[in-house]
Design a protein around this motif. Structure first.
Motif, PDB file in Angstrom:
ATOM      1  N   VAL A 558       0.862  -1.182   0.000  1.00  0.00           N
ATOM      2  CA  VAL A 558       0.000   0.000   0.000  1.00  0.00           C
ATOM      3  C   VAL A 558       0.894   1.226   0.000  1.00  0.00           C
ATOM      4  N   SER A 559       0.584   2.209  -0.841  1.00  0.00           N
ATOM      5  CA  SER A 559       1.376   3.435  -0.851  1.00  0.00           C
ATOM      6  C   SER A 559       0.478   4.640  -1.075  1.00  0.00           C
ATOM      7  N   LEU A 560       0.866   5.735  -0.455  1.00  0.00           N
ATOM      8  CA  LEU A 560       0.205   7.024  -0.620  1.00  0.00           C
ATOM      9  C   LEU A 560       1.261   8.052  -1.004  1.00  0.00           C
ATOM     10  N   GLU A 561       0.931   8.915  -1.981  1.00  0.00           N
ATOM     11  CA  GLU A 561       1.837   9.972  -2.395  1.00  0.00           C
ATOM     12  C   GLU A 561       1.064  11.280  -2.486  1.00  0.00           C
ATOM     13  N   PHE A 562       1.630  12.308  -1.885  1.00  0.00           N
ATOM     14  CA  PHE A 562       1.052  13.642  -1.974  1.00  0.00           C
ATOM     15  C   PHE A 562       2.117  14.584  -2.507  1.00  0.00           C
ATOM     16  N   ARG A 563       1.754  15.418  -3.484  1.00  0.00           N
ATOM     17  CA  ARG A 563       2.713  16.382  -4.004  1.00  0.00           C
ATOM     18  C   ARG A 563       1.990  17.660  -4.437  1.00  0.00           C
ATOM     19  N   ASN A 564       2.601  18.777  -4.101  1.00  0.00           N
ATOM     20  CA  ASN A 564       2.150  20.062  -4.611  1.00  0.00           C
ATOM     21  C   ASN A 564       3.386  20.911  -4.874  1.00  0.00           C
ATOM     22  N   GLU A 565       3.212  22.216  -5.061  1.00  0.00           N
ATOM     23  CA  GLU A 565       4.349  23.048  -5.437  1.00  0.00           C
ATOM     24  C   GLU A 565       5.317  23.275  -4.281  1.00  0.00           C
ATOM     25  N   HIS A 566       4.936  22.878  -3.060  1.00  0.00           N
ATOM     26  CA  HIS A 566       5.781  23.134  -1.895  1.00  0.00           C
ATOM     27  C   HIS A 566       6.439  21.878  -1.325  1.00  0.00           C
ATOM     28  N   PHE A 567       5.776  20.746  -1.389  1.00  0.00           N
ATOM     29  CA  PHE A 567       6.390  19.548  -0.808  1.00  0.00           C
ATOM     30  C   PHE A 567       5.753  18.273  -1.354  1.00  0.00           C
ATOM     31  N   GLU A 568       6.486  17.169  -1.145  1.00  0.00           N
ATOM     32  CA  GLU A 568       6.016  15.830  -1.492  1.00  0.00           C
ATOM     33  C   GLU A 568       6.108  14.949  -0.248  1.00  0.00           C
ATOM     34  N   LEU A 569       5.187  14.043  -0.146  1.00  0.00           N
ATOM     35  CA  LEU A 569       5.166  13.122   0.986  1.00  0.00           C
ATOM     36  C   LEU A 569       4.762  11.741   0.478  1.00  0.00           C
ATOM     37  N   PHE A 570       5.492  10.694   0.902  1.00  0.00           N
ATOM     38  CA  PHE A 570       5.089   9.336   0.532  1.00  0.00           C
ATOM     39  C   PHE A 570       5.148   8.425   1.750  1.00  0.00           C
ATOM     40  N   ALA A 571       4.287   7.423   1.731  1.00  0.00           N
ATOM     41  CA  ALA A 571       4.255   6.401   2.779  1.00  0.00           C
ATOM     42  C   ALA A 571       3.986   5.057   2.119  1.00  0.00           C
ATOM     43  N   ASN A 572       4.901   4.103   2.302  1.00  0.00           N
ATOM     44  CA  ASN A 572       4.760   2.754   1.745  1.00  0.00           C
ATOM     45  C   ASN A 572       4.704   1.736   2.882  1.00  0.00           C
ATOM     46  N   GLY A 573       3.800   0.788   2.779  1.00  0.00           N
ATOM     47  CA  GLY A 573       3.737  -0.302   3.739  1.00  0.00           C
ATOM     48  C   GLY A 573       3.600  -1.629   3.025  1.00  0.00           C
ATOM     49  N   PHE A 574       4.183  -2.696   3.599  1.00  0.00           N
ATOM     50  CA  PHE A 574       4.090  -4.010   2.959  1.00  0.00           C
ATOM     51  C   PHE A 574       4.004  -5.104   4.012  1.00  0.00           C
ATOM     52  N   TYR A 575       3.385  -6.210   3.617  1.00  0.00           N
ATOM     53  CA  TYR A 575       3.369  -7.439   4.432  1.00  0.00           C
ATOM     54  C   TYR A 575       3.627  -8.588   3.478  1.00  0.00           C
ATOM     55  N   ASN A 576       4.670  -9.362   3.749  1.00  0.00           N
ATOM     56  CA  ASN A 576       5.129 -10.421   2.854  1.00  0.00           C
ATOM     57  C   ASN A 576       5.099 -11.752   3.597  1.00  0.00           C
ATOM     58  N   SER A 577       4.215 -12.650   3.174  1.00  0.00           N
ATOM     59  CA  SER A 577       4.105 -13.976   3.786  1.00  0.00           C
ATOM     60  C   SER A 577       4.750 -14.999   2.860  1.00  0.00           C
ATOM     61  N   ILE A 578       5.749 -15.742   3.375  1.00  0.00           N
ATOM     62  CA  ILE A 578       6.521 -16.691   2.563  1.00  0.00           C
ATOM     63  C   ILE A 578       6.346 -18.095   3.108  1.00  0.00           C
ATOM     64  N   SER A 579       5.841 -18.984   2.269  1.00  0.00           N
ATOM     65  CA  SER A 579       5.750 -20.397   2.627  1.00  0.00           C
ATOM     66  C   SER A 579       7.035 -21.108   2.216  1.00  0.00           C
ATOM     67  N   ASN A 580       7.498 -22.039   3.056  1.00  0.00           N
ATOM     68  CA  ASN A 580       8.695 -22.844   2.768  1.00  0.00           C
ATOM     69  C   ASN A 580       9.946 -21.982   2.587  1.00  0.00           C
ATOM     70  N   TYR A 581      10.081 -20.965   3.409  1.00  0.00           N
ATOM     71  CA  TYR A 581      11.258 -20.104   3.363  1.00  0.00           C
ATOM     72  C   TYR A 581      12.504 -20.939   3.676  1.00  0.00           C
ATOM     73  N   ILE A 582      13.527 -20.820   2.829  1.00  0.00           N
ATOM     74  CA  ILE A 582      14.742 -21.621   2.960  1.00  0.00           C
ATOM     75  C   ILE A 582      15.814 -20.820   3.709  1.00  0.00           C
ATOM     76  N   PHE A 583      16.413 -21.437   4.720  1.00  0.00           N
ATOM     77  CA  PHE A 583      17.477 -20.773   5.466  1.00  0.00           C
ATOM     78  C   PHE A 583      18.423 -21.838   6.015  1.00  0.00           C
ATOM     79  N   ILE A 584      19.577 -21.380   6.502  1.00  0.00           N
ATOM     80  CA  ILE A 584      20.533 -22.317   7.086  1.00  0.00           C
ATOM     81  C   ILE A 584      20.564 -22.120   8.591  1.00  0.00           C
ATOM     82  N   THR A 585      20.799 -23.219   9.285  1.00  0.00           N
ATOM     83  CA  THR A 585      20.844 -23.160  10.743  1.00  0.00           C
ATOM     84  C   THR A 585      21.893 -24.145  11.240  1.00  0.00           C
TER      85      THR A 585
END
Length: 752
Positions: A558-585
């Motif tokens: 999800v992202s929101l962006e605001f811009r006008n002649e004086h400033f810009e603002l952005f906000a990004n959010g994410f949720y990532n669900s991974i099945s069978n994530y591979i790692f070493i232990t």
């Protein structure tokens, strides 16, 4: 070879067309009606021009069909529109651009419909290599870490691999010259294998991009856009040189470009050399030195019905593998152990333009040869000299050859729908020649089929797509069957179905919202499936798991962006669900004084986001205040334990001053920045916490315009307070070796 000959004959056969669509006009300012020197560009055709000093422009040999054209100029808001051409049309346009403090928008290439960023459904970050040069970064891998959400796993300054929102290695796919860059990216102990010289810009897709690119794009894509050809009927050249105070290093490159109405050529050569880097404590990190030679060349033939582009890149890197702070030296030749890495990338892209549709065919061939040289006894002479004198063979030598293809058909537009269907695939072989074996000889085959569509309204854009992939991996057995390190033969098949859906909505004239839902997958790589031995670059004994399954993820952005002649603002959010994530232990065992690590799987999740603010108060358009914050957290779902190699939270603040022109001096800028990295206490069970730190940087530069020649001078400095610190993603952290100290960079460029 027969296939290439047939394609060439077909190309020659269709070039006799007589259509001569033309667009011409003027570009002026909305403020004072004065003419503007602007870029006029067709992204799909990769064809354009620059308006003259009186604002006039003209582009010929445009094929029949409907194409997007983009008008852009520094200090003005970019403007795009779609124009239909047919039956030798002559289109006249008088374009009026409005002044804007926002940086000139560019066309995004890594997504399929080649939109301006504000028109894209998927948020893609973009940075030009010219901006990287202003920041004084040593390597391309270091430079892209200035993009919010992007970090780098590093081994000194010569080795860096991108990390996108906590995912790296085979989970991040790199594209160069429009084709996959396959260079055994599963290893942390070698870099990208691409020099920034001859790279126009870098685009980063943060999140699953399997719909567009297949396996290995589960975490995102790093897309390197090659240098553009010269405008029609022009000849250009430039010489660039940089000096780095910390490593006593030099980076030099020279390029030339020439273009006629139908033919274009370019070439660029670069050489880079660095001594051991110095920490904030004044000590050199032994054998962190490296050298690099890079050659790029390209040619293009273009008519109104065809665009055929052939590019080649050769890169050789000799990289020392640092292990300690020992011998203090300014020598630039690596000591043992060190790597010698060769990359060859050949790409051939053919674009066929029909009435209201087009066919894009990309083929690529890459050869990556990785050699590692080691000696049991101490040697005082530099490794390169010793090799030349005694011909010592490499302990490890792997050659990876990859043939890739990407075929996309852009269907005729139906109403507001733009649709693309296509197939992609690779055929890859890995061969060992050295005494040591890291992964066995193997053959990998990929095939994928996809369809994606974009629906456009005045304030609403929707994009959706589906894809199906098959991957086959066959490996030979390695070593003696009676050996404890024996690797049995492997024959595995993987498949995955993926989809993506995104919406961009203009809530108001100034506020834009984006929501993207996408799935991605990654088939296990050979190291994860077949390892059985010491991985020298990591000082671990690794045991693979031949029963590993696909990693499969689903991410919401999800992202929101605001811009006008004086400033810009952005906000990004994410949720990532991974099945069978591979790692070493670690499994608690020790073999040959090395801890033993197993490859295992479990479900994981990553979440976080980025915030950013850019203030450019009107009428003080020369003043820019920028701030960004990034956060990512990664855990296993089973026990909520932390994933390894997750970047620490980072806050960046920058004050910039920019002036377009003052007499003969143009593109004048200066900046001061503070990057604050917070403590990383959310470490995995076999990592240690990392303290926070702040790094101060500054720079100034400008270009002297002498009519046909331009001289650009820049000075920048990083870690100006000579801070002693250790990055959480540094592979030298376990040895207590700090990162680079103060580094002053001097850069000069002459363009003619």
């Amino acid at each position: 070879m027969k296939t290439y000959i047939l394609v060439f004959l077909f190309v020659c056969a269709i070039t006799g067309t007589t259509a001569q669509n033309i667009i011409s006009g003027t570009i002026t300012s909305a403020t004072d009606s004065q003419p503007i020197v602007a870029n006029i560009y067709f992204p799909q055709l990769e064809k354009g021009t620059i308006s003259s000093v009186d604002g006039n422009f003209r582009i010929t040999n445009i094929p029949d069909g409907t194409f997007t054209i983009v008008y852009s100029a520094l200090g003005f808001a970019s403007f795009s529109e779609r124009i239909n051409f047919s039956e030798n049309a002559s289109v006249e346009k008088n374009i009026i651009l409005s002044e804007s403090a926002v940086e000139m928008e560019e066309v995004i290439v890594s997504t399929p419909f080649h939109k301006l960023q504000r028109d894209n459904v998927m948020k893609v970050e973009r940075i030009s290599t010219d901006d990287l040069s202003k920041q004084g970064t040593v390597t391309l891998a270091e430079g892209i870490t200035n993009i919010a959400g992007v970090s780098s796993i590093s081994t000194g300054v010569g080795i860096g691999k991108p990390v996108i929102r906590g995912l790296s290695a085979n989970r991040v796919l790199t594209y160069t010259q429009g084709v996959r860059l396959e260079n055994q990216q599963f290893g942390d102990e070698h870099g990208l294998g691409v020099n920034e010289a001859g790279i126009e810009s870098v685009e980063v897709i943060k999140g699953p991009a399997s719909l567009l690119y297949g396996s290995d794009a589960l975490g995102g894509v790093l897309y390197l856009n090659p240098e553009n050809f010269a405008p029609e009927n022009s000849v250009e050249g430039d010489v660039n040189s940089s000096y780095y105070s910390n490593t006593l290093g030099f980076s030099n490159n020279v390029g030339a470009r020439a273009s006629s109405e139908n033919w274009k050529f370019l070439t660029r050569a670069a050489y880079v050399t660095h001594s051991d880097y110095e920490t904030g404590e004044g000590e050199n990190v032994t054998n962190s030195r490296f050298n690099e030679f890079d050659l790029k060349a390209g040619t293009r033939f273009q008519t109104e019905k065809l665009k055929s582009t052939l590019r080649y890149n050769y890169n050789r890197s000799n990289i020392g593998i640092p292990e300690e702070i020992g011998e203090q030296s300014n020598n630039k030749q690596p000591l043992f152990p060190f790597q010698e890495i060769d990359n060859h990338v050949i790409s051939w892209e053919n674009n066929f333009y029909f009435t209201n549709s087009s066919l894009d065919i990309k083929t690529g061939y890459t050869i990556n040869t990785r050699k590692e040289f080691e000696l049991e006894e101490e040697e005082e002479r530099p490794a390169i000299a010793l090799l030349n004198d005694e011909g010592i063979p490499p302990a490890l030598e792997m050659r990876l050859k990859t043939l890739s293809y990407d075929v996309k058909y852009n269907l005729p537009q139906i109403g507001n729908f733009e649709t693309i269907v296509g197939i992609q695939g690779i055929y890859q072989t890995n061969e060992n020649s050295g005494e040591e074996i890291l992964i066995p000889d193997a053959t990998t085959t990929d095939f994928g089929i996809l369809a994606t569509t974009h629906y456009h309204l005045e304030t609403l854009d929707i994009q959706a797509g589906i894809r199906y992939d098959i991957r086959s991996i066959e490996s030979d057995e390695a070593r003696d069957p009676m050996d404890s390190e024996f690797i049995p033969a492997l024959d595995r098949n993987f498949n995955s179905f993926n989809a993506a859906f995104g919406v961009k909505k203009d809530l108001t004239k100034a506020l834009v919202a984006r929501v993207n839902l996408a799935s991605g997958f990654r088939a296990p790589n050979l190291a994860e499936l077949t390892s059985n031995g010491v991985h020298e670059g990591t000082n671990r004994y690794e045991i693979g798991n031949p029963d590993l399954e696909n990693e499969q993820n689903f991410q919401a952005d999800v992202s929101l962006e605001f811009r006008n002649e004086h400033f810009e603002l952005f906000a990004n959010g994410f949720y990532n669900s991974i099945s069978n994530y591979i790692f070493i232990t670690p499994n608690g065992e020790i073999i040959d004084d090395n801890n033993v690590f197993d490859y295992v799987q479990d479900d994981a999740r990553l979440y976080g986001g980025e915030l950013g603010l850019h203030i450019h108060p009107h009428p003080l358009d020369w003043l820019h205040i920028e701030s960004s914050f990034e956060n990512v957290r990664g855990t296993l779902k089973a026990d909520d334990s932390n994933l390894p190699l997750i970047p620490a939270n980072t806050l960046r603040n920058t004050l910039r001053v920019e002036f377009n022109q003052y007499k003969r001096l143009k593109d004048i800028y200066s900046f001061i920045g503070l990057e604050s990295t917070f403590q990383q206490n959310d470490n995995s069970p076999f990592e240690t916490p990392t303290d926070g730190y702040s790094l101060l940087s500054a720079g100034v530069g400008g270009t002297f315009d002498f009519e046909k020649t331009a001289l650009t001078l820049r000075v920048s400095g990083n870690n100006l307070t000579d801070k002693t610190y250790v990055s959480h993603l540094s592979r030298l952290k376990q040895d207590g070796i700090p990162n680079i100290g103060r580094n002053i960079v001097l850069n000069a460029r002459v363009a003619f």
